[in-house]
Each structure stands twice: as C-alpha cells, then as structure tokens.
Write an enzyme that holds these catalytic residues in place. Structure first.
Site, mmCIF file in Angstrom:
data_model
loop_
_atom_site.group_PDB
_atom_site.id
_atom_site.type_symbol
_atom_site.label_atom_id
_atom_site.label_comp_id
_atom_site.label_asym_id
_atom_site.label_seq_id
_atom_site.Cartn_x
_atom_site.Cartn_y
_atom_site.Cartn_z
ATOM 1 N N PHE A 115 0.824 -1.207 0.000
ATOM 2 C CA PHE A 115 0.000 0.000 0.000
ATOM 3 C C PHE A 115 0.861 1.262 0.000
ATOM 4 O O PHE A 115 0.376 2.345 -0.313
ATOM 5 C CB PHE A 115 -0.972 -0.034 1.188
ATOM 6 C CG PHE A 115 -0.648 0.853 2.346
ATOM 7 C CD1 PHE A 115 -1.183 2.126 2.441
ATOM 8 C CD2 PHE A 115 0.199 0.418 3.354
ATOM 9 C CE1 PHE A 115 -0.890 2.951 3.522
ATOM 10 C CE2 PHE A 115 0.490 1.226 4.433
ATOM 11 C CZ PHE A 115 -0.050 2.498 4.515
ATOM 12 N N LYS A 116 2.150 1.131 0.320
ATOM 13 C CA LYS A 116 3.030 2.306 0.311
ATOM 14 C C LYS A 116 3.096 2.936 -1.090
ATOM 15 O O LYS A 116 3.274 4.135 -1.227
ATOM 16 C CB LYS A 116 4.442 1.928 0.777
ATOM 17 C CG LYS A 116 4.536 1.360 2.186
ATOM 18 C CD LYS A 116 4.059 2.338 3.246
ATOM 19 C CE LYS A 116 4.485 1.940 4.645
ATOM 20 N NZ LYS A 116 3.844 0.711 5.146
ATOM 21 N N ASP A 117 2.940 2.119 -2.131
ATOM 22 C CA ASP A 117 2.982 2.651 -3.498
ATOM 23 C C ASP A 117 1.855 3.658 -3.751
ATOM 24 O O ASP A 117 1.996 4.554 -4.575
ATOM 25 C CB ASP A 117 2.831 1.518 -4.523
ATOM 26 C CG ASP A 117 4.056 0.600 -4.585
ATOM 27 O OD1 ASP A 117 5.185 1.109 -4.519
ATOM 28 O OD2 ASP A 117 3.859 -0.625 -4.711
ATOM 29 N N MET A 120 3.321 6.911 -2.277
ATOM 30 C CA MET A 120 4.725 7.238 -2.524
ATOM 31 C C MET A 120 4.998 7.706 -3.949
ATOM 32 O O MET A 120 5.728 8.673 -4.163
ATOM 33 C CB MET A 120 5.603 6.028 -2.206
ATOM 34 C CG MET A 120 7.076 6.334 -2.214
ATOM 35 S SD MET A 120 7.558 7.486 -0.917
ATOM 36 C CE MET A 120 7.693 6.357 0.459
#
Ligand SMILES: *Cc1c(COP(=O)(O)O)cnc(C)c1O
Length: 485
Positions: A115-117, A120
């Site tokens: 989920f960081k994508d 980010m």
C-alpha cells in the site's frame, strides 16, 4: 490559501510546497493543515462514481492550491503516478466469505506490491515537479520496515532531482523486500542494509531524526523525508477511504467500518482525515500485532515505549507510532503547548499518560485489538481453505482477525472494509509455513515482478548500527562531491 502549521506550534504557517519539501517542520514537529477542509453534500454525492485518479484529484485539490500545482499539472502527476499499477482500477475490492459484510480493499497493486505505493509514487512525482521548478535537488533518507523503502526506491529511480537513501534493518525484512531495493540499477538509489538493529526500523528512524535536528547538516546534505511524517503521504492516504467507501455502500450516506493493520498510524491518520472531511465512518478498527503501542493507547490512554517483538507481520513491528502526534494534535483541539510537553516527556521517559478528556477524544470512533501470530497464521490458512483459495498476506490477516474479533460489537450488516496492505508474494516463507506447503507455492502467492529481482545482482551498502550516522554522512558527502565535479 490552505496553510500548514507545526504540531509543536513553533513555526509560522507555510504553503503546501514548503511542507512537502521539508518533511519535518523546523521546530521538530509534524506539519498539519491549520484547519481540515470539509466537503459539501453536493461534493460527497458527486464523487461516488469517480475513478481512483479522478477522486484523488478532487480530494487533493482541497489541500493543494492551484497556484502551487495548476489543475492540468495535478491531473498529469496523478495519471503518471497510477499508470504503473497492475490493476486498471488501482484499488480492487473483494468480498470475503459468505456473510456479505467483510470486504477486502486491495491496496497492493502498485509496482512494489504494498500500500506504500499508493501515496509514494505521487509524493516523489510532486517532489520532482517542485524541485525541477526551483532548479533544486534533494536527498531523501528513510528508514523502512520493508515496504516504504522499495516504494520510495522504485518511485525515485532515474529522477534527476532526487537521491534516495533507503535504510533497512538487515535480516528483519524478507529477501523479496530487500531485493526490490537493491536490484533497481539506478545511479540515484543507494540502499543501506544495517546490522544489529534491536528495535528494528525504529533504531534507524532515530538516526534519521538526529540528522534532521542538525540544521547545518540538513542544509548541507539537502535532506528531506518521505516517511509517513511527510504531509503529502498522509493526505494521499485519505483518498482510498473515500474510494473504498463508495464501492462498498449500498447507498451513499450509509456508514461503514474500516479495519486497518497499523504501525506508525499513517494509514489510519488518512482515515481520520477522511472522516474529519465528512466521510461517514462508524468505527476505525486499529489492528495491532504483539507490538501493541497503539492498542495500549486506545485501551488505557498510555503511550509507552516497549521493546520490539518480532512477528509475522513485520511491516507493523513498530514501537513508536510517530503519526499519532498528528492525531493527538486534533484530539486536543490544536493545543500545541500540550503536545510539546507530552512529546518532550515521551522523549525523556519513554512514557506519557493522557488525561481523561484527551483519552475520550482519542477513543471517539476508534476501536483497537492486538492480534497474535497464532491467530494471524490460522486466519491465513482458514481463509485460503474456505474462501476459494484467497490468500491473505500476514498484515491483511491481522486486519481480518481484528474485524472478526469485533464484528459482533458493530451494528449488524454494517460493512467492514479490511485494508489489504501487501501482496502475499512479498512474504513467501510465512505463506508456506501457514499453509503447510513445503516448497510449492500456489499461484496466488507468486508475482512476476519478483521473479526478475530474485535473479539479478544486488547493489547495496552494508554497515553496523553503531557506525551508521558516520557512514551515512560520509557516503552522502561523497555523493554530493561527485555530483559537483
Ligand atoms: C506500512 C505498512 C503498514 C502500516 O501502516 P502505518 O501507516 O505505519 O500504520 C501495514 N501493512 C503494511 C504491509 C505496511 O507496509
């Protein structure tokens, strides 16, 4: 114009670009908007059918002035950021089981499968956009529990304005995660594997905070941060709550619940922000593993630093939930004096006890659970066997266990959306162990993007925590010299 202030109250308000470029506020606090904008009923109704990038455009337009990023540029930045996703819809919604209540919101279709994508890619693109306009460069230093690092490295690769220095606790993340950072072949990405991190990535965060508190050094090395303390990350992380909401409800206006596997409270702060803007959320379930700092706050009003426990859900093996200060800022009615006292107290004693009024505000609309590794693995296995082979990663499993534990306390039939924060292919050993598979792996547990990284050479700096500060400054200084030549 929307302005940003520090949770510690020690700076004059700044615009979005300042807040995003500097990461931390100069007084050591976190940037927050002076007031949280509210959506109108008309907006709320009209957003229901929007695609994810369209919805992100609407939400972000409330936080980013057009004078800083004009509408056409914002649209283009968003389209660029989400075109690398493996799912056309960016985020997929999958009903789980037969009760019709539980829905998995898959946030892991980005290029590095977590989920960081989601936030980010956009953050790095915005940084690049702002830096190019100013003809400046930045060095991004960050600590990772395994997912932020790959997302930042991937998004930064090849950007002319950015050098990216992801640091990870060696041996405490999976080989897949490590290789996502070390196999990029980009001359501006410099991963550092750090040995002997007893408190995992928190040890690395400590060094990052130290570098940032040295203003001279910060200037000299052009430092900034893309950890979830960066305002842009949390504000983008509010978009998926809107998106998931519209896809889950039968009628716009109904309430829903969200269960969120939580570590640093960045994802949940995004949810809080969405609700404060006007999204009808009944409860947020804060799902912790054995590192239950957040659960301890929600259940007893005590923030206390404990020793790190290594669990199956490594990305949330975090003992200091630094985004919680942001939430606390609003829970106290923007009382930065109070916050300053607590933050300093926590820094010197490792413990703060909140007063009854604050605890009351903290608990409003939140529930919390701590989930054991046993429950996590059992749920991965049970779900695989009873839900048509649906494979949960260990973090999503924590959210599912938490939802199952608390479901009976929630209004019957009200939807519970579980945030799926990583693809199971990032954690093959855990999958094998949970499913009793030996060496074989079902297709759901594989991903093509990880096949290449498993074969090519790794490029990484290695160092011991004891020397990290010196080694990092040395490496960054050398890099700057090379660029100047
Ligand atoms: C980062 C991460 C989390 C935790 O998010 P926070 O914003 O730190 O609470 C949960 N799951 C996965 C897979 C992550 O990478």
């Amino acid at each position: 114009m929307i302005k940003y202030v520090s949770t510690r109250g020690g700076i004059s308000p700044v615009a979005f670009d300042e807040a995003v470029l500097s990461g931390f506020a100069a007084d050591g606090g976190l940037f927050v908007p002076e007031t949280i904008p509210k959506i109108t009923q008309a907006q709320f109704q009209s957003w229901a059918e929007l695609s994810y990038p369209e919805l992100a455009f609407e939400v972000l337009s409330m936080f980013i002035d057009r004078s800083i990023v004009p509408a056409t540029d914002l649209k283009k930045l968003l389209d660029d950021s989400y075109s690398s996703f493996n799912s056309q819809s960016v985020i997929d919604m999958v009903p789980l089981g037969r009760d019709g209540r539980t829905i998995i919101m898959e946030l892991f279709h980005g290029p590095t499968l977590s989920f960081k994508d989601v936030a980010m890619g956009f953050l790095i693109n915005v940084l690049d956009y702002l830096l190019e306009k100013r003809n400046q460069r930045l060095s991004i230093v960050l600590a990772t529990t395994g997912d932020t690092g790959p997302a930042a490295a991937w998004a930064s690769a090849g950007k002319k304005t950015i050098d990216c220095w992801p640091m990870y606790p060696r041996g405490m993340i999976t080989e897949e995660q490590e290789r996502q950072m070390t196999t990029l072949n980009a001359s501006n990405v410099h991963p550092i594997g750090v040995d002997n991190c007893e408190d995992g990535a928190d040890d690395l965060d400590f060094i990052v905070a130290k570098l940032f508190s040295d203003h001279e050094l910060k200037e000299k090395l052009n430092l900034s941060s893309v950890n979830s303390i960066n305002w842009c990350r949390v504000v983008v992380q509010s978009v998926h709550y809107f998106y998931g909401y519209y896809r889950a409800v039968e009628q716009v206006g109904d309430e829903v619940n969200f269960s969120v596997p939580s570590g640093a409270f960045g994802n949940l702060f995004g949810g809080y922000l969405a609700r404060s803007m006007g999204l009808p959320v009944n409860k947020f379930i804060c799902a912790n593993n054995a590192n239950q700092t957040l659960h301890t706050i929600f259940s007893s009003g005590v923030l206390a630093k404990k020793n790190l426990v290594q669990t199956l859900s490594t990305a949330i093996d975090i003992v200091v939930p630094y985004n919680f200060w942001r939430f606390l800022y609003y829970c106290t009615g923007s009382d930065s004096e109070k916050l300053k006292v607590w933050q300093d107290e926590f820094k010197s004693t490792g413990k703060v006890e909140f007063d009854a009024a604050t605890l009351n505000a903290i608990q409003n609309g939140f529930m919390s659970v701590t989930v054991s590794d046993y429950e996590t693995s059992k749920t991965i296995k049970d779900t695989f066997e009873t839900c048509d082979g649906y494979l949960l990663d260990p973090h999503t499993a924590v959210a599912v266990v938490a939802a199952n534990t608390l479901k009976d306390m929630l209004p019957k039939k009200m939807k519970v959306i579980c945030l799926a924060t990583a693809h199971p292919a990032k954690f093959p050993e855990t999958t094998r162990a949970c499913l009793n598979l030996g060496t074989e792996m079902p297709n759901q547990g594989k991903h093509v993007s990880l096949e290449r990284v498993s074969k090519v050479c790794q490029h990484v700096r290695i160092c011991d925590l004891e020397n990290l500060e010196f080694a990092l400054i040395d490496a960054m200084t050398t890099r700057l010299k090379m660029q100047a030549d």
